[in-house]
Design an enzyme around this catalytic site. Structure first.
Site, mmCIF file in Angstrom:
data_model
loop_
_atom_site.group_PDB
_atom_site.id
_atom_site.type_symbol
_atom_site.label_atom_id
_atom_site.label_comp_id
_atom_site.label_asym_id
_atom_site.label_seq_id
_atom_site.Cartn_x
_atom_site.Cartn_y
_atom_site.Cartn_z
ATOM 1 N N GLU A 266 -1.262 0.783 -0.568
ATOM 2 C CA GLU A 266 -2.665 1.018 -0.926
ATOM 3 C C GLU A 266 -2.766 2.241 -1.844
ATOM 4 O O GLU A 266 -2.063 3.238 -1.629
ATOM 5 C CB GLU A 266 -3.467 1.291 0.355
ATOM 6 C CG GLU A 266 -4.946 1.519 0.144
ATOM 7 C CD GLU A 266 -5.651 2.008 1.416
ATOM 8 O OE1 GLU A 266 -5.009 2.617 2.284
ATOM 9 O OE2 GLU A 266 -6.872 1.771 1.519
ATOM 10 N N LYS B 246 -11.062 -4.782 0.769
ATOM 11 C CA LYS B 246 -10.951 -4.070 2.050
ATOM 12 C C LYS B 246 -12.276 -4.044 2.805
ATOM 13 O O LYS B 246 -13.319 -3.681 2.252
ATOM 14 C CB LYS B 246 -10.480 -2.643 1.797
ATOM 15 C CG LYS B 246 -10.178 -1.823 3.048
ATOM 16 C CD LYS B 246 -9.709 -0.419 2.655
ATOM 17 C CE LYS B 246 -9.256 0.389 3.853
ATOM 18 N NZ LYS B 246 -8.843 1.758 3.433
ATOM 19 N N CYS C 200 -4.758 -1.038 5.350
ATOM 20 C CA CYS C 200 -4.865 0.254 6.051
ATOM 21 C C CYS C 200 -5.796 0.248 7.276
ATOM 22 O O CYS C 200 -5.473 -0.344 8.286
ATOM 23 C CB CYS C 200 -5.256 1.342 5.062
ATOM 24 S SG CYS C 200 -4.783 2.996 5.633
#
Ligand SMILES: *[C@@H]1O[C@H](CO)[C@@H](O)[C@H](O)[C@H]1NC(C)=O
Ligand SMILES: *[C@@H]1O[C@H](CO)[C@@H](O)[C@H](O)[C@H]1NC(C)=O
Ligand SMILES: *[C@@H]1O[C@H](CO)[C@@H](O)[C@H](O)[C@H]1NC(C)=O
Ligand SMILES: *[C@@H]1O[C@H](CO)[C@@H](O)[C@H](O)[C@H]1NC(C)=O
Ligand SMILES: *[C@@H]1O[C@H](CO)[C@@H](O)[C@H](O)[C@H]1NC(C)=O
Length: 536
Positions: free
Chosen positions: A100, A203, A236
């Site tokens: 990321e 995300k 993440c």
């Protein structure tokens, strides 16, 4: 190359640099279910790679730069990606994952990131190979270069980059379109080995990223490969939440791609510790590529399967540098689903097409219902100390062996332990916490953890510890009100051990048993997530 399969045991073989930490321990529970069976899922394997990238940062991320300057900056990171893609291909990698933020960096404002944004077309709507059709869209230099990297090295490639999507400024509806008429997303892009853009994922759970928006709708994104079937995408902080991580797993997607910029947080949320725990708890393969940036405490990447872990976690004094990890791993089929040869898909390959819903993951071997822990003792002096900003209730583990229980409300953790090597300069405690974690994110937990305390006083229990000498055999059990429990054993200097046995009973009790530790115990943890209570 590392072999897996009935040959799982040979994973012990080391390769590459000697500082690389290869650990491949086998839980007997899994071994029993794999070796000796003619499961096609285990006979077929593929080679996966993740790259931990020492990022080259923009020193002034809050100051807007021109597109030209942003590109010049990003090309420096892409130059490194290109070298690593070639190295990965040489080692036989069929899929390569980058971290990321690895191309652009972090800490931008909503406006200062402008020069870094590209508008990435939706691969579910159109079929585009940026490498062979570069003229189709302006301002897509990064996408094009990534696509060519995949194509020239003949591997699937996943990277993370910022995406700009114009949105309709319609004040009459309750549209989520920001006032500047654009969404800015933290985005994974996946390319087929010929360069075709096959998936785009935005995300869902941002972690204080002021330059980005949460997508208007949850995206559950997968793509197919000819060598291993389906892969799911997330990023993440997503890993701590139900959407889309658990949605993917519960739809039977068992191979997950996880670019991250993970800031380590011992004693419970260090990168390799939690990523390994997720892979075991969900019974999935996780390809986790992290940033390497010591100032921000970002390090620790790995290729985790239910059977093995190939990982790297730099230790103090190690040079701050990138690291390529390559491992041969088994193809995981959706549980309870017949093997069918995955076909290469064209556009729309990113769409979730299978209707298969399984009860995969989150269940270990059923335990025999005669757990010896039912009638444990209960009255030991307890104390409360803060761990990960949560008030854990602890008991000391100061006898040579013991049988202790500690509760937080009706949630109880029970431990039988026997020291193999007790260093009296080290204090250990068993902690229980049930409640809503509210610092840096809101998430409901039920956690049982054995920790080494930082000092000899009880208020130090829950603080950061990285080394230990003491070793114990133990049986740790919690009576969880959730099936989402992530187990981990972290020993001295960031070495993982695979729990010897994991069991789950119908009533929610989860038991982790371990013996003959190879290094001192830092943390042994059953990390339960009460997703359904996150919003209360
Ligand atoms: C991000 O920028 C702000 C403001 O300049 C600074 O205070 C903060 O420390 C930075 N954070 C990181 C992780 O670099
Ligand atoms: C790309 O930009 C050029 C110059 O601004 C313009 O002439 C051209 O139409 C654009 N192409 C596309 C596909 O938007
Ligand atoms: C975990 O995955 C492996 C490999 O697919 C499978 O053999 C095993 O049955 C699974 N375990 C559970 C408890 O679902
Ligand atoms: C262990 O600690 C408890 C207090 O937490 C104390 O009552 C007990 O005597 C200690 N046992 C040993 C062997 O030191
Ligand atoms: C859990 O422990 C904390 C700290 O002692 C306490 O404030 C909280 O009320 C406990 N929760 C329950 C359900 O008893």
């Amino acid at each position: 190359m590392i072999r897996v399969g009935a040959q799982l045991l040979s994973l012990w073989g080391r390769k590459q640099e000697e500082t690389m930490l290869f650990v491949a321990l086998l839980a007997s529970v899994y071994l029993a279910s794999v070796v000796g069976e003619t499961d096609p899922a285990v006979d077929s394997t593929y080679v996966a790679a993740v790259y931990e990238h020492k990022i080259i940062l923009n020193p002034n991320p809050r100051v807007p730069v021109s597109r030209h300057d942003a590109l010049q900056h990003m090309q420096k990171n892409l130059d490194i990606y290109e070298e690593q893609a070639a190295r990965a291909a040489q080692q036989g990698a069929q899929i390569l994952v980058f971290p990321e933020d690895g191309i652009h960096g972090f800490n931008f404002t909503r406006s200062s990131i402008a020069g870094y944004l590209e508008t990435i077309p939706d691969p579910q709507q159109e079929s585009w190979n940026p490498c062979t059709e570069p003229g189709r869209y302006n301002n897509t230099e990064v996408v094009q270069r990534l696509s060519c990297m995949a194509r020239h090295n003949n591997l699937y490639l996943v990277a993370n980059m910022p995406d700009l999507q114009p949105c309709p400024l319609d004040t009459s509806t309750s549209s989520s379109c920001p006032p500047d008429g654009r969404w800015q997303f933290n985005t994974n892009v996946a390319f087929r080995s010929d360069g075709l853009l096959v998936a785009r994922y935005h995300k869902q759970k941002l972690f204080f990223e002021e330059s980005f928006d949460t997508p208007p709708e949850l995206e559950v994104i997968t793509f197919d490969t000819p060598f291993a079937g389906k892969f799911g995408l997330f990023i993440c902080f997503d890993i701590l939440f139900h959407d889309p991580a658990v949605v993917l797993v519960e739809r039977g997607v068992r191979q997950l791609i996880f670019p991250t910029a993970w800031m380590n947080a011992l004693p419970l949320l260090d990168s390799v510790q939690f990523h390994r725990a997720f892979s075991l708890g969900a019974n999935v393969t996780l390809l986790a590529a992290n940033i390497r940036n010591d100032e921000r405490i970002m390090k620790g990447s790995g290729i985790y399967t239910p059977f093995s872990a190939t990982y790297h976690h730099a230790w103090k004094g190690d040079p701050e540098e990138g690291r390529l990890l390559v491992a041969r791993v088994p193809v995981l089929e959706p549980l309870g689903v017949k093997h069918n040869t995955a076909k290469e898909e064209g556009a729309g390959g990113g769409k979730f097409t299978s209707s298969v819903a399984t009860d995969s993951g989150y269940c270990y071997q059923e335990s025999c219902d005669d757990s010896s822990l039912d009638s444990g003792p209960s009255s030991y002096p307890t104390f409360v100390s803060s761990m990960m900003s949560d008030p854990f209730t602890f008991v000391h583990l100061n006898e040579t062996e013991g049988d202790v229980k500690v509760c937080n409300g009706t949630f109880c953790c029970h431990l039988q332990y026997r020291w193999l090597l007790q260093d009296h300069k080290e204090l250990y405690a068993l902690g229980a916490f049930a409640g809503l974690h509210v610092v840096d994110g809101r998430y409901a937990l039920q956690v049982c953890a054995i920790v080494r305390c930082a000092e000899l006083d009880q208020s130090s229990c829950g603080q950061v510890v990285e080394e230990a000498e003491s070793k114990m055999d133990f049986l740790l059990e919690g009576n969880f009100d959730t099936k989402y429990v992530y187990p981990s054993i972290l020993t001295s200097r960031m070495i993982l051990e695979q729990p010897e046995n994991l069991e789950k009973a119908a009533d929610g009790r989860v038991t982790m048993k371990h013996s003959n530790m190879k290094a001192g115990l830092v943390t042994a943890c059953l990390y339960g997530r009460m997703y359904h209570l996150d919003n209360e």
